[in-house]
Design a protein around this motif. Structure first.
Motif, PDB file in Angstrom:
ATOM      1  N   MET A   1     -29.645 -20.096  41.154  1.00  0.00           N
ATOM      2  CA  MET A   1     -30.834 -20.708  40.859  1.00  0.00           C
ATOM      3  C   MET A   1     -31.234 -20.773  39.265  1.00  0.00           C
ATOM      4  SD  MET A   1     -34.365 -20.048  42.692  1.00  0.00           S
ATOM      5  CE  MET A   1     -35.646 -21.214  43.118  1.00  0.00           C
ATOM      6  N   ASN A   2     -31.810 -21.776  39.239  1.00  0.00           N
ATOM      7  CA  ASN A   2     -31.949 -21.950  37.784  1.00  0.00           C
ATOM      8  C   ASN A   2     -32.839 -21.120  37.126  1.00  0.00           C
ATOM      9  OD1 ASN A   2     -33.158 -23.242  35.329  1.00  0.00           O
ATOM     10  ND2 ASN A   2     -33.102 -25.193  35.903  1.00  0.00           N
ATOM     11  N   THR A   3     -32.305 -20.283  35.861  1.00  0.00           N
ATOM     12  CA  THR A   3     -32.959 -19.228  35.291  1.00  0.00           C
ATOM     13  C   THR A   3     -34.347 -19.647  34.660  1.00  0.00           C
ATOM     14  OG1 THR A   3     -31.838 -19.324  33.419  1.00  0.00           O
ATOM     15  CG2 THR A   3     -31.163 -17.906  35.227  1.00  0.00           C
ATOM     16  N   LYS A   4     -34.560 -20.936  34.229  1.00  0.00           N
ATOM     17  CA  LYS A   4     -35.659 -21.574  33.659  1.00  0.00           C
ATOM     18  C   LYS A   4     -36.802 -21.529  34.663  1.00  0.00           C
ATOM     19  CE  LYS A   4     -37.292 -25.237  30.669  1.00  0.00           C
ATOM     20  NZ  LYS A   4     -37.191 -26.112  29.786  1.00  0.00           N
ATOM     21  N   VAL A   5     -36.477 -22.150  35.981  1.00  0.00           N
ATOM     22  CA  VAL A   5     -37.410 -21.959  37.043  1.00  0.00           C
ATOM     23  C   VAL A   5     -37.744 -20.744  37.115  1.00  0.00           C
ATOM     24  CG1 VAL A   5     -37.630 -22.912  39.242  1.00  0.00           C
ATOM     25  CG2 VAL A   5     -36.670 -24.440  37.704  1.00  0.00           C
ATOM     26  N   ASP A   6     -36.864 -19.709  37.437  1.00  0.00           N
ATOM     27  CA  ASP A   6     -37.308 -18.220  37.722  1.00  0.00           C
ATOM     28  C   ASP A   6     -38.282 -17.648  36.724  1.00  0.00           C
ATOM     29  OD1 ASP A   6     -35.660 -18.558  39.881  1.00  0.00           O
ATOM     30  OD2 ASP A   6     -33.789 -17.403  38.942  1.00  0.00           O
ATOM     31  N   SER A   7     -38.040 -17.782  35.323  1.00  0.00           N
ATOM     32  CA  SER A   7     -38.723 -17.266  34.458  1.00  0.00           C
ATOM     33  C   SER A   7     -40.219 -17.997  34.435  1.00  0.00           C
ATOM     34  CB  SER A   7     -37.986 -17.392  33.201  1.00  0.00           C
ATOM     35  OG  SER A   7     -37.833 -18.695  32.660  1.00  0.00           O
ATOM     36  N   LEU A   8     -40.219 -19.452  34.863  1.00  0.00           N
ATOM     37  CA  LEU A   8     -41.313 -20.191  34.962  1.00  0.00           C
ATOM     38  C   LEU A   8     -42.221 -19.209  36.026  1.00  0.00           C
ATOM     39  CD1 LEU A   8     -43.394 -22.285  33.880  1.00  0.00           C
ATOM     40  CD2 LEU A   8     -42.296 -23.676  35.154  1.00  0.00           C
ATOM     41  N   ASP A   9     -41.812 -19.131  37.058  1.00  0.00           N
ATOM     42  CA  ASP A   9     -42.447 -18.463  38.153  1.00  0.00           C
ATOM     43  C   ASP A   9     -43.020 -17.040  37.806  1.00  0.00           C
ATOM     44  OD1 ASP A   9     -42.157 -20.347  40.317  1.00  0.00           O
ATOM     45  OD2 ASP A   9     -40.413 -19.143  41.273  1.00  0.00           O
ATOM     46  N   GLN A  10     -42.406 -16.382  36.994  1.00  0.00           N
ATOM     47  CA  GLN A  10     -42.903 -15.071  36.353  1.00  0.00           C
ATOM     48  C   GLN A  10     -44.207 -15.330  35.338  1.00  0.00           C
ATOM     49  OE1 GLN A  10     -39.115 -13.450  34.768  1.00  0.00           O
ATOM     50  NE2 GLN A  10     -38.523 -13.059  36.486  1.00  0.00           N
ATOM     51  N   ARG A  11     -43.836 -16.369  34.412  1.00  0.00           N
ATOM     52  CA  ARG A  11     -44.778 -16.643  33.598  1.00  0.00           C
ATOM     53  C   ARG A  11     -46.272 -17.202  34.457  1.00  0.00           C
ATOM     54  NH1 ARG A  11     -40.543 -18.392  30.909  1.00  0.00           N
ATOM     55  NH2 ARG A  11     -41.111 -20.911  31.042  1.00  0.00           N
ATOM     56  N   LEU A  12     -45.774 -18.066  35.683  1.00  0.00           N
ATOM     57  CA  LEU A  12     -46.833 -18.495  36.293  1.00  0.00           C
ATOM     58  C   LEU A  12     -47.985 -17.337  37.063  1.00  0.00           C
ATOM     59  CD1 LEU A  12     -45.804 -21.582  38.283  1.00  0.00           C
ATOM     60  CD2 LEU A  12     -47.606 -21.412  37.088  1.00  0.00           C
ATOM     61  N   SER A  13     -47.099 -16.560  37.420  1.00  0.00           N
ATOM     62  CA  SER A  13     -47.952 -15.398  38.031  1.00  0.00           C
ATOM     63  C   SER A  13     -48.838 -14.450  36.840  1.00  0.00           C
ATOM     64  CB  SER A  13     -47.038 -14.116  38.408  1.00  0.00           C
ATOM     65  OG  SER A  13     -46.083 -14.699  39.482  1.00  0.00           O
ATOM     66  N   GLU A  14     -48.218 -14.429  35.776  1.00  0.00           N
ATOM     67  CA  GLU A  14     -49.143 -13.930  34.886  1.00  0.00           C
ATOM     68  C   GLU A  14     -50.079 -14.763  34.250  1.00  0.00           C
ATOM     69  OE1 GLU A  14     -50.136 -11.245  31.589  1.00  0.00           O
ATOM     70  OE2 GLU A  14     -49.080 -10.926  33.330  1.00  0.00           O
ATOM     71  N   ARG A  15     -50.122 -16.095  34.227  1.00  0.00           N
ATOM     72  CA  ARG A  15     -51.185 -17.143  33.776  1.00  0.00           C
ATOM     73  C   ARG A  15     -52.285 -17.058  34.821  1.00  0.00           C
ATOM     74  NH1 ARG A  15     -52.193 -18.769  29.103  1.00  0.00           N
ATOM     75  NH2 ARG A  15     -54.406 -19.159  29.514  1.00  0.00           N
ATOM     76  N   ILE A  16     -51.885 -17.049  36.005  1.00  0.00           N
ATOM     77  CA  ILE A  16     -52.776 -16.788  37.131  1.00  0.00           C
ATOM     78  C   ILE A  16     -53.806 -15.922  36.923  1.00  0.00           C
ATOM     79  CG2 ILE A  16     -53.148 -16.821  39.655  1.00  0.00           C
ATOM     80  CD1 ILE A  16     -50.808 -18.320  39.865  1.00  0.00           C
TER      81      ILE A  16
END
Length: 189
Positions: A1-16
């Motif tokens: 899987m694309n690591t840029k997408v994976d890291s965005l999921d992590q940042r999204l969790s934090e952003r929420i």
């Protein structure tokens, strides 16, 4: 899987979590405002569950943001030039829907996002996600059935639809190929 997408999921969790805490809301209050269960919000904030497009739209609506604004805040891209390789990309784990925030982060009230919707996929979005926005959908490739309340609009490549007042809606790819379309949002509130 694309690591840029994976890291965005992590940042999204934090952003929420940051958006919720910045408003002084408890998990219960965000749950009540968004219609998403407290347990699911907690799982998403901890990074134990990847949010779906529908869930993100509900949370963004509760924060009075668009889904693309919430994603862009997680990505935190800056500057007037938004290069494709640097644009925030998020994939819905449920449908494979790929959302790319095209426009640069700006204080202007305009956002442009590009969507790739796989064949046969559909994504329901609640009216709350569009409460303070005017919206247009521009079909670039494929065929998109856009359900807006009781009305269905079928868009083909090159068609552009201005949406009416906020209503629950569904983006549906009824074709056999990936549908690519752009959503242009103008903040009015």
């Amino acid at each position: 899987m694309n690591t840029k997408v994976d890291s965005l999921d992590q940042r999204l969790s934090e952003r929420i979590r940051l958006e919720r805490e910045a408003r002084g809301w408890s998990l219960s209050e965000l749950s009540e405002r968004s219609g998403v269960s407290r347990a699911m919000i907690h799982k998403v904030e901890r990074g134990d569950s990847s949010p779906t497009a529908t869930l993100l739209a509900k949370l963004a609506g509760a924060f009075e943001l668009t889904m693309s604004s919430l994603i862009a805040r997680a990505e935190m891209s800056q500057g007037r030039l938004s290069r494709r390789q640097d644009q925030a990309v998020w994939r819905d784990p449920q449908t494979g829907y790929l959302r790319r925030h095209v426009s640069p982060m700006s204080d202007l009230p305009l956002e442009i996002v590009e969507i790739e919707l796989p064949a046969g996929a559909e994504v329901p979005i609640p009216a709350s996600a569009y409460a303070l926005h005017r919206r247009w959908i521009w079909a670039k490739e494929g065929r998109l059935a856009f359900v807006e309340g009781p009305e269905t609009h079928v868009l083909k490549a090159g068609d552009c639809l201005e949406l009416g007042p906020p209503q629950d809606c569904v983006f549906r790819n009824t074709g056999s190929e990936t549908c690519i379309y752009a959503v242009v949002l103008l903040r009015t509130g």
